[in-house]
Motif scaffolding. Structure first.
Motif, PDB file in Angstrom:
ATOM      1  N   PRO A  45      14.796  10.871  17.658  1.00  0.00           N
ATOM      2  CA  PRO A  45      13.317  12.454  16.872  1.00  0.00           C
ATOM      3  C   PRO A  45      14.109  13.174  16.324  1.00  0.00           C
ATOM      4  O   PRO A  45      15.704  12.856  16.293  1.00  0.00           O
ATOM      5  N   PRO A  46      14.243  13.654  15.031  1.00  0.00           N
ATOM      6  CA  PRO A  46      14.906  14.424  14.522  1.00  0.00           C
ATOM      7  C   PRO A  46      15.149  15.655  15.620  1.00  0.00           C
ATOM      8  O   PRO A  46      14.363  15.453  16.558  1.00  0.00           O
ATOM      9  N   VAL A  47      16.579  16.634  15.250  1.00  0.00           N
ATOM     10  CA  VAL A  47      16.641  17.926  15.808  1.00  0.00           C
ATOM     11  C   VAL A  47      15.669  18.489  14.384  1.00  0.00           C
ATOM     12  O   VAL A  47      15.744  19.221  13.463  1.00  0.00           O
ATOM     13  N   PHE A  48      15.360  19.725  16.007  1.00  0.00           N
ATOM     14  CA  PHE A  48      14.832  20.575  15.031  1.00  0.00           C
ATOM     15  C   PHE A  48      15.250  21.457  15.519  1.00  0.00           C
ATOM     16  O   PHE A  48      16.173  22.312  16.293  1.00  0.00           O
ATOM     17  N   PRO A  49      14.866  23.606  14.634  1.00  0.00           N
ATOM     18  CA  PRO A  49      15.494  24.609  14.441  1.00  0.00           C
ATOM     19  C   PRO A  49      15.706  25.094  15.439  1.00  0.00           C
ATOM     20  O   PRO A  49      16.652  25.338  16.585  1.00  0.00           O
ATOM     21  N   GLU A  50      14.302  24.621  16.697  1.00  0.00           N
ATOM     22  CA  GLU A  50      14.282  25.000  18.076  1.00  0.00           C
ATOM     23  C   GLU A  50      15.273  24.135  19.251  1.00  0.00           C
ATOM     24  O   GLU A  50      14.902  24.625  20.300  1.00  0.00           O
ATOM     25  N   ASP A  51      16.094  23.433  18.692  1.00  0.00           N
ATOM     26  CA  ASP A  51      16.714  22.362  19.576  1.00  0.00           C
ATOM     27  C   ASP A  51      17.954  23.096  19.895  1.00  0.00           C
ATOM     28  O   ASP A  51      18.912  23.235  18.689  1.00  0.00           O
ATOM     29  N   GLU A  52      18.390  22.103  20.890  1.00  0.00           N
ATOM     30  CA  GLU A  52      20.061  22.592  21.602  1.00  0.00           C
ATOM     31  C   GLU A  52      20.773  22.925  20.976  1.00  0.00           C
ATOM     32  O   GLU A  52      22.035  23.273  20.699  1.00  0.00           O
ATOM     33  N   HIS A  53      20.612  21.231  20.267  1.00  0.00           N
ATOM     34  CA  HIS A  53      21.930  20.636  18.896  1.00  0.00           C
ATOM     35  C   HIS A  53      21.742  21.295  17.514  1.00  0.00           C
ATOM     36  O   HIS A  53      22.655  20.506  16.487  1.00  0.00           O
ATOM     37  N   TRP A  54      20.988  21.889  17.415  1.00  0.00           N
ATOM     38  CA  TRP A  54      20.490  22.540  15.665  1.00  0.00           C
ATOM     39  C   TRP A  54      21.958  23.065  15.425  1.00  0.00           C
ATOM     40  O   TRP A  54      21.718  22.843  14.149  1.00  0.00           O
ATOM     41  N   ASN A  55      22.603  24.058  15.331  1.00  0.00           N
ATOM     42  CA  ASN A  55      23.278  24.812  15.188  1.00  0.00           C
ATOM     43  C   ASN A  55      25.276  23.775  14.586  1.00  0.00           C
ATOM     44  O   ASN A  55      25.578  24.331  13.806  1.00  0.00           O
ATOM     45  N   LEU A  56      24.526  23.465  15.559  1.00  0.00           N
ATOM     46  CA  LEU A  56      25.857  21.814  15.970  1.00  0.00           C
ATOM     47  C   LEU A  56      25.537  21.113  14.489  1.00  0.00           C
ATOM     48  O   LEU A  56      26.855  20.671  13.456  1.00  0.00           O
ATOM     49  N   LEU A  57      24.470  20.817  13.956  1.00  0.00           N
ATOM     50  CA  LEU A  57      23.428  19.947  12.580  1.00  0.00           C
ATOM     51  C   LEU A  57      23.902  20.943  11.568  1.00  0.00           C
ATOM     52  O   LEU A  57      24.701  20.275  11.107  1.00  0.00           O
ATOM     53  N   LYS A  58      23.987  22.064  12.272  1.00  0.00           N
ATOM     54  CA  LYS A  58      24.032  23.199  10.911  1.00  0.00           C
ATOM     55  C   LYS A  58      24.902  23.451   9.983  1.00  0.00           C
ATOM     56  O   LYS A  58      24.934  23.354   8.939  1.00  0.00           O
ATOM     57  N   ASN A  59      25.354  23.382  11.131  1.00  0.00           N
ATOM     58  CA  ASN A  59      26.707  23.734  11.005  1.00  0.00           C
ATOM     59  C   ASN A  59      28.198  22.238   9.766  1.00  0.00           C
ATOM     60  O   ASN A  59      29.240  22.829  10.229  1.00  0.00           O
ATOM     61  N   ASN A  60      27.635  21.473  10.709  1.00  0.00           N
ATOM     62  CA  ASN A  60      28.523  20.123  10.068  1.00  0.00           C
ATOM     63  C   ASN A  60      28.060  19.323   8.899  1.00  0.00           C
ATOM     64  O   ASN A  60      27.280  18.332   8.548  1.00  0.00           O
ATOM     65  N   CYS A  61      27.680  20.649   7.693  1.00  0.00           N
ATOM     66  CA  CYS A  61      28.488  19.917   6.159  1.00  0.00           C
ATOM     67  C   CYS A  61      29.631  21.143   5.327  1.00  0.00           C
ATOM     68  O   CYS A  61      29.199  21.922   5.417  1.00  0.00           O
ATOM     69  N   LYS A  62      30.684  19.895   4.240  1.00  0.00           N
ATOM     70  CA  LYS A  62      31.481  20.714   3.923  1.00  0.00           C
ATOM     71  C   LYS A  62      30.439  21.469   2.698  1.00  0.00           C
ATOM     72  O   LYS A  62      31.282  22.469   1.983  1.00  0.00           O
ATOM     73  N   TYR A  63      30.094  20.495   2.156  1.00  0.00           N
ATOM     74  CA  TYR A  63      29.155  21.462   1.050  1.00  0.00           C
ATOM     75  C   TYR A  63      27.212  22.078   1.284  1.00  0.00           C
ATOM     76  O   TYR A  63      27.198  23.358   1.640  1.00  0.00           O
TER      77      TYR A  63
END
Length: 391
Positions: free
Chosen positions: A281-299
């Motif tokens: 399923p998608p990763v949501f803001p309340e999920d454990e890995h959200w910050n990992l997802l949120k910060n993994n972008c160059k632009y």
């Protein structure tokens, strides 16, 4: 009616065909006006399936471009920009792209297989051997599984890292393809060792020493292989591309493969687009890995829930799912997926969008995306004309 979708897909591949290879998109977005390894090879596989001489020639040019700019260490370019004024070679952004190496091997060997020309493979054998040695070094612990950095493959803004299932399976496909020509006992043994480690570490109730026994014991298995694991544990999302490759390569027991088919198809039919999300399923803001997802972008951040890699639906990924279904003789299911790939590609007057929001069905990313067209061609030709790749 299906001929319209097929012909429009062929038309788009012609639009992105250049003397140096396939571009990623016909849209004038700078980063897509390049010859990409994975995009180019997937478009090249569609070219082979089509039998179109011009497109097959473009595939050869794609492979020659990638080979020409192989790094001295063995890495294959993620992409190459070639204009009258400059040549710019990229081996990755925030991290190198592991899958560029495997897609290159697959591309050379599938091309050689299709045209029945061992000389073409032999011409590039030194480069392939360098790739194979590099892949070996990327194991780090010499235990047969690649260790992939975050952002190290096509899902370059997602959360997978470490022992990523998709990359292990691509490596098997690459080695199988090359070994078709050279018949090496050493490579055969390596394929067997990698396969064993995948089955030990990615399938339930397996026997054998695990890489991370404690994490394996704590994982609640569903009817598919988890997307990755690392020293910090497993990431248990469903990876549609990886599980499709597992089916195509016959990894895991027949019983477990059947479970993957059923889970995958039920997930596709449960969504409004009738397509598999790339990861679920998608990763949501309340999920454990959200910050990992949120910060993994160059632009800019693009992985909102249900979009891009984070639960978005891609025609390209579903093309490989269609091939996987067909490999299991699931004809009706394959036709269903092909119909929905064509429907997605036809949105906004055949705009061939990169991906779609799985929840709202709204398009995302770049339009006139070449590998979206390639997906339709791959499944159409395999389903209707019995085209087969070397696995």
């Amino acid at each position: 009616m299906s001929d319209i979708f097929y012909n429009k897909s062929i038309e788009l591949l012609h639009k992105v065909a250049t003397p140096n290879g396939f571009l990623a998109s016909a849209e004038s977005t700078s980063n897509y006006q390049r010859v990409w390894a994975r995009d180019g090879v997937i478009c090249g596989l569609a070219a082979l399936a089509s039998g179109n001489e011009k497109l097959i020639e473009t595939f050869e040019n794609t492979l020659e471009t990638l080979a020409k700019y192989q790094h001295k260490t063995g890495t294959i370019p993620s992409n190459v920009l070639i204009t009258e004024d400059e040549i710019e070679v990229s081996y990755g952004g925030l991290a190198g792209r592991v899958d560029a190496v495997t897609w290159f091997i697959i591309g050379v060997c599938q091309y050689g297989f299709y045209i029945n020309d061992f000389d073409f493979v032999q011409k590039h054998s030194s480069k392939i051997e360098k790739c194979i040695a590099l892949l070996e070094s990327w194991e780090f612990n010499n235990k047969h599984l690649l260790y992939v950095p975050l952002s190290g493959n096509w899902a370059d803004e997602y959360i997978t890292d470490g022992y990523v299932l998709y990359d292990q399976l691509l490596r098997i496909w690459a080695l199988n393809s090359y070994n078709h020509f050279i018949k090496s006992d050493e490579i055969s043994a390596k394929i067997s060792a990698i396969t064993t480690q995948i089955e030990i570490n990615f399938t339930p109730k397996s026997t054998g020493e695990k890489f991370h026994q404690r994490a394996y014991d704590g994982l609640i298995y569903q009817d598919f292989m988890p997307c990755s694991f690392s020293p910090s544990g497993y990431k248990s999302q469903f990876d549609a591309f990886a599980n499709s490759l597992a089916l195509l390569l016959n990894i895991g027991s027949s019983e477990f493969q059947n479970k993957i088919v059923q889970y995958s198809f039920q997930l596709a039919t449960a969504n409004k687009l009738g397509l598999l999300p790339a990861f679920w399923p998608p990763v949501f803001p309340e999920d454990e890995h959200w910050n990992l997802l949120k910060n993994n972008c160059k632009y800019e951040f693009r992985n909102f829930p249900y979009e891009f890699h984070n639960g978005g639906s891609w025609s390209m990924v579903n093309g490989f799912f269609g091939l996987a279904l067909l490999s299991k003789n699931e004809i009706e299911k394959t036709s269903f997926i092909l119909g929905n790939i064509n429907k997605a590609n036809a949105a906004a007057d055949f705009s061939f969008y990169e991906n779609f929001n799985t929840n709202t069905q709204e398009p995302n990313g770049v339009a006139y995306c070449a590998w979206s067209a390639a997906a339709s061609i791959l499944v159409h030709q395999s389903l209707h004309n019995n085209f087969k790749f070397l696995f």
